[in-house]
Scaffold this motif. Structure first.
Motif, PDB file in Angstrom:
ATOM      1  N   PRO A   1       0.800  -1.218   0.000  1.00 36.21           N
ATOM      2  CA  PRO A   1       0.000   0.000   0.000  1.00 36.21           C
ATOM      3  C   PRO A   1       0.845   1.286   0.000  1.00 36.21           C
ATOM      4  CG  PRO A   1       0.217  -0.753   2.240  1.00 36.21           C
ATOM      5  CD  PRO A   1       1.022  -1.703   1.378  1.00 36.21           C
ATOM      6  N   ALA A   2       2.097   1.196  -0.438  1.00 37.34           N
ATOM      7  CA  ALA A   2       2.944   2.393  -0.482  1.00 37.34           C
ATOM      8  C   ALA A   2       2.303   3.463  -1.356  1.00 37.34           C
ATOM      9  CB  ALA A   2       4.331   2.043  -1.017  1.00 37.34           C
ATOM     10  N   SER A   3       2.434   4.722  -0.946  1.00 43.42           N
ATOM     11  CA  SER A   3       1.810   5.827  -1.667  1.00 43.42           C
ATOM     12  C   SER A   3       2.509   7.130  -1.306  1.00 43.42           C
ATOM     13  CB  SER A   3       0.316   5.920  -1.292  1.00 43.42           C
ATOM     14  OG  SER A   3      -0.231   7.145  -1.731  1.00 43.42           O
ATOM     15  N   GLY A   4       2.516   8.062  -2.251  1.00 40.98           N
ATOM     16  CA  GLY A   4       3.036   9.390  -1.955  1.00 40.98           C
ATOM     17  C   GLY A   4       2.250  10.055  -0.844  1.00 40.98           C
ATOM     18  N   PHE A   5       1.041   9.554  -0.594  1.00 43.34           N
ATOM     19  CA  PHE A   5       0.214  10.082   0.499  1.00 43.34           C
ATOM     20  C   PHE A   5       0.861   9.828   1.854  1.00 43.34           C
ATOM     21  CE2 PHE A   5      -3.749  10.466   3.005  1.00 43.34           C
ATOM     22  CZ  PHE A   5      -4.178  11.676   2.506  1.00 43.34           C
ATOM     23  N   GLN A   6       1.846   8.932   1.881  1.00 45.12           N
ATOM     24  CA  GLN A   6       2.548   8.615   3.120  1.00 45.12           C
ATOM     25  C   GLN A   6       3.777   9.501   3.326  1.00 45.12           C
ATOM     26  OE1 GLN A   6       3.116   4.507   2.121  1.00 45.12           O
ATOM     27  NE2 GLN A   6       1.268   3.824   3.187  1.00 45.12           N
ATOM     28  N   SER A   7       3.933  10.541   2.512  1.00 50.05           N
ATOM     29  CA  SER A   7       5.067  11.447   2.678  1.00 50.05           C
ATOM     30  C   SER A   7       4.825  12.358   3.878  1.00 50.05           C
ATOM     31  CB  SER A   7       5.287  12.297   1.418  1.00 50.05           C
ATOM     32  OG  SER A   7       6.325  13.240   1.630  1.00 50.05           O
TER      33      SER A   7
ATOM     34  N   GLN B   1       5.184   8.888  13.029  1.00 48.55           N
ATOM     35  CA  GLN B   1       5.010   9.985  12.072  1.00 48.55           C
ATOM     36  C   GLN B   1       3.773  10.803  12.412  1.00 48.55           C
ATOM     37  OE1 GLN B   1       4.850   7.603   8.541  1.00 48.55           O
ATOM     38  NE2 GLN B   1       7.075   7.377   8.389  1.00 48.55           N
ATOM     39  N   VAL B   2       2.711  10.131  12.809  1.00 44.13           N
ATOM     40  CA  VAL B   2       1.487  10.826  13.218  1.00 44.13           C
ATOM     41  C   VAL B   2       1.769  11.727  14.407  1.00 44.13           C
ATOM     42  CG1 VAL B   2      -0.831  10.535  14.165  1.00 44.13           C
ATOM     43  CG2 VAL B   2      -0.041   9.037  12.317  1.00 44.13           C
TER      44      VAL B   2
END
Length: 333
Positions: free
Chosen positions: A115-121, A152-153
């Motif tokens: 589920p890797a995504s740029g949204f995880q930057s 990260q959160v």
């Protein structure tokens, strides 16, 4: 005697050049364009690190109780914000390289990334928060931190508790020394502005007051009426030497918003080209999410709105002689 610093050691090139591990290679299904995909995104994250470094440095200056508007400190802020703009332009240009990859090239390895995504930057989210994009102003709040790791959160939540750059900007604008000396100026300017438009004068005055009247403070605004008055004054009289750097600062912030918007637009267009209307690998709505963020994530929109209240230079009210002298380099406050 020391052997000195070697280029590859200084840059830790062994770590950097060994930091690409395509998933397609691990699965013995080599996809040529995955290497490009990895390097582009690694470059983005390095630039995000530099952007955070620059934003932290200018925030530290703006956080001081007083910043001389004709000082090396303000020159440093303007210079580093200009660098932020230049880096953001590079981020936009990198999309040209990404778009040398065709949709079929991407499909060779896309499903291997879930589920890797740029949204995880998380760095980009922190950058937005440090500049002033608060949680309540975000599009797609349900997705905002859903794909991040707990550490990260926690880091993002900590940043959101700090004073953002736009809040520090508000404090700086409110401290502008000339504001209390031009009270009569605002009534005069309000009349000039409201009578210069084609619509009803009463309607114009009401619109003007929603931005600049002290009674309009509060609500979901990021710049106070006093700060807006200061920013407009800077825009109107930017030709005076002491206001040139403050104007460049404001102009850089508008450019930052424009470049972020351009980057989001190019990103959205690229995603639409690559995957159409499919769901993103991280579970977001793909193009639709990016379109919503493009429309809503303007950080310095209240500064941009001030251009609505400009009038022709030839109609500007004359300033008192003493103030004109102090707005010059000689005797500047």
């Amino acid at each position: 005697m020391s052997e000195g610093v070697h280029y590859s050691d200084y840059l830790q090139l062994e770590k950097i050049l060994d930091a690409q591990a395509p998933e397609s290679d691990k699965l013995n299904q080599p996809a040529h364009d995955e290497m490009l995909f990895i390097i582009i995104h690694q470059a983005y994250e390095l630039w995000f690190k530099q952007l955070l470094y620059e934003v932290d440095s200018v925030a530290a200056i703006m956080r001081k109780p007083a910043v001389n508007d004709n000082s090396p400190e303000l020159q440093t802020v303007v210079h580093r914000l200009s660098r932020v703009v230049s880096i953001l332009k590079v981020l936009v240009q990198q999309i040209d390289i990404m778009e040398t990859m065709t949709p079929m090239d991407f499909l060779d390895f896309r499903d291997m990334l879930r589920p890797a995504s740029g949204f995880q930057s998380w760095q980009f989210k922190i950058l937005e928060a440090k500049l002033g994009l608060k949680y309540q102003h975000r599009f797609g709040q349900e997705y905002y931190i859903s794909q991040l790791r707990p550490a990260q959160v926690e880091l993002i939540k900590q940043v959101e508790q700090e004073r953002s750059f736009i809040e520090l900007l508000n404090d700086w604008l409110e401290r502008m020394p000339f504001l209390d000396e031009v009270k009569d100026f605002w009534n005069n300017y309000r009349n000039l502005y409201t009578t210069s438009l084609a619509s009803a004068e009463a309607e114009n005055k009401a619109f003007f007051d929603t931005v600049f009247a002290d009674e309009a403070a509060g609500g979901d605004r990021r710049l106070s009426p006093r700060a807006c008055r200061a920013a407009l004054f800077i825009m109107l009289y930017r030709g005076y030497p002491i206001l040139q750097l403050p104007f460049q600062l404001l102009n850089n912030l508008l450019e930052i918003d424009e470049q972020l918007s351009t980057w989001r637009y190019r990103h959205m267009s690229m995603v639409h080209r690559m995957i159409g209307t499919r769901i993103g690998t991280g579970g977001s709505t793909g193009r639709d999410y990016l379109k919503g963020a493009l429309d809503k994530h303007y950080i310095f929109a209240e500064i941009a709105r001030l251009t609505s209240f400009l009038i022709e230079r030839r109609k500007l009210p004359a300033l008192p002689a003493d103030m004109e002298r102090r707005l010059g380099f000689v005797g500047g406050a």
